[in-house]
Scaffold this motif. Structure first.
Motif, short mmCIF file in Angstrom:
data_model
loop_
_atom_site.label_atom_id
_atom_site.label_comp_id
_atom_site.label_asym_id
_atom_site.label_seq_id
_atom_site.Cartn_x
_atom_site.Cartn_y
_atom_site.Cartn_z
N LYS A 51 0.84 -1.21 0.00
CA LYS A 51 0.00 0.00 0.00
C LYS A 51 0.87 1.26 0.00
CE LYS A 51 -3.93 2.03 2.39
NZ LYS A 51 -4.86 1.91 3.52
N ARG B 129 -5.74 10.97 -8.65
CA ARG B 129 -4.52 10.17 -8.69
C ARG B 129 -3.59 10.63 -7.56
NH1 ARG B 129 -1.81 7.54 -13.20
NH2 ARG B 129 0.35 7.24 -12.62
N ALA C 19 2.41 1.66 -3.40
CA ALA C 19 1.40 2.10 -4.36
C ALA C 19 1.20 3.61 -4.28
CB ALA C 19 0.08 1.38 -4.11
N SER D 127 -1.82 1.18 -8.32
CA SER D 127 -2.68 0.46 -7.38
C SER D 127 -1.87 -0.58 -6.59
CB SER D 127 -3.82 -0.23 -8.12
OG SER D 127 -3.34 -1.35 -8.82
N LYS D 128 -2.43 -0.97 -5.45
CA LYS D 128 -1.79 -1.96 -4.59
C LYS D 128 -1.67 -3.30 -5.31
CE LYS D 128 -2.54 -4.50 -0.29
NZ LYS D 128 -2.57 -5.80 -0.93
#
Length: 159
Positions: free
Chosen positions: A28, A106, A31, A37-38
């Motif tokens: 996480k 984002r 990311a 994303s993770k």
């Protein structure tokens, strides 16, 4: 580790493993740092582990970056607060911060608005709903007499 094997890793795979090695970062955290994303981070790390023939992500990071200096090797873990003598990290400037919006952008997760910002958005939405309701009621009751001359003028302009 064979540098040829490390060279076969993609730049993103190397970035992910570097953050695992230097900061012991979670997927996480990686990311957020890389703006992906993770699940994408997990995929990059899984592919790198397979490519290097490692047991797990930490082993792959050690194989790839064992000769690199490791953050946190100064006597404390990067997950633990720095000693009192260390300077606190500088707060981000307000110029670099994005505008406050209640939707995801984002690099900015949801639910990061302050209480005052949340109240502001609630009031904006409430005013918009009241205006929409007033418009619907006006259309339902027929247009007010003051709007008719404007409609006639618009009609003349378009014909």
């Amino acid at each position: 580790m064979n540098e040829a094997m490390v060279a076969r890793l993609s730049p993103r795979q190397r970035d992910c493993l570097r953050l695992v090695w230097e900061r012991q970062a979670t997927s996480k955290e990686i990311a957020v740092e890389l703006g992906i994303s993770k699940s994408t981070v997990d995929g990059y790390i899984r592919e790198a582990v397979e490519e290097l023939g490692a047991r797990d992500r930490r082993d792959a990071a050690a194989l790839a970056f064992a000769n690199s200096p490791r953050a946190g090797s100064g006597g404390y873990s990067p997950r633990v607060t720095a000693p009192a003598s260390a300077e606190p990290p500088a707060a981000p400037s307000t110029e670099a911060m994005p505008a406050s919006r209640p939707w995801r952008t984002r690099g900015r997760p949801l639910n990061t608005l302050s209480f005052v910002q949340t109240l502001g958005w609630v009031s904006i939405i409430a005013i918009g709903l009241l205006a929409a309701l007033a418009l619907v009621m006006a259309i339902g009751n027929g247009l007010p007499p003051i709007a008719l001359p404007m409609l006639h003028a618009f009609d003349r302009l378009t014909h």
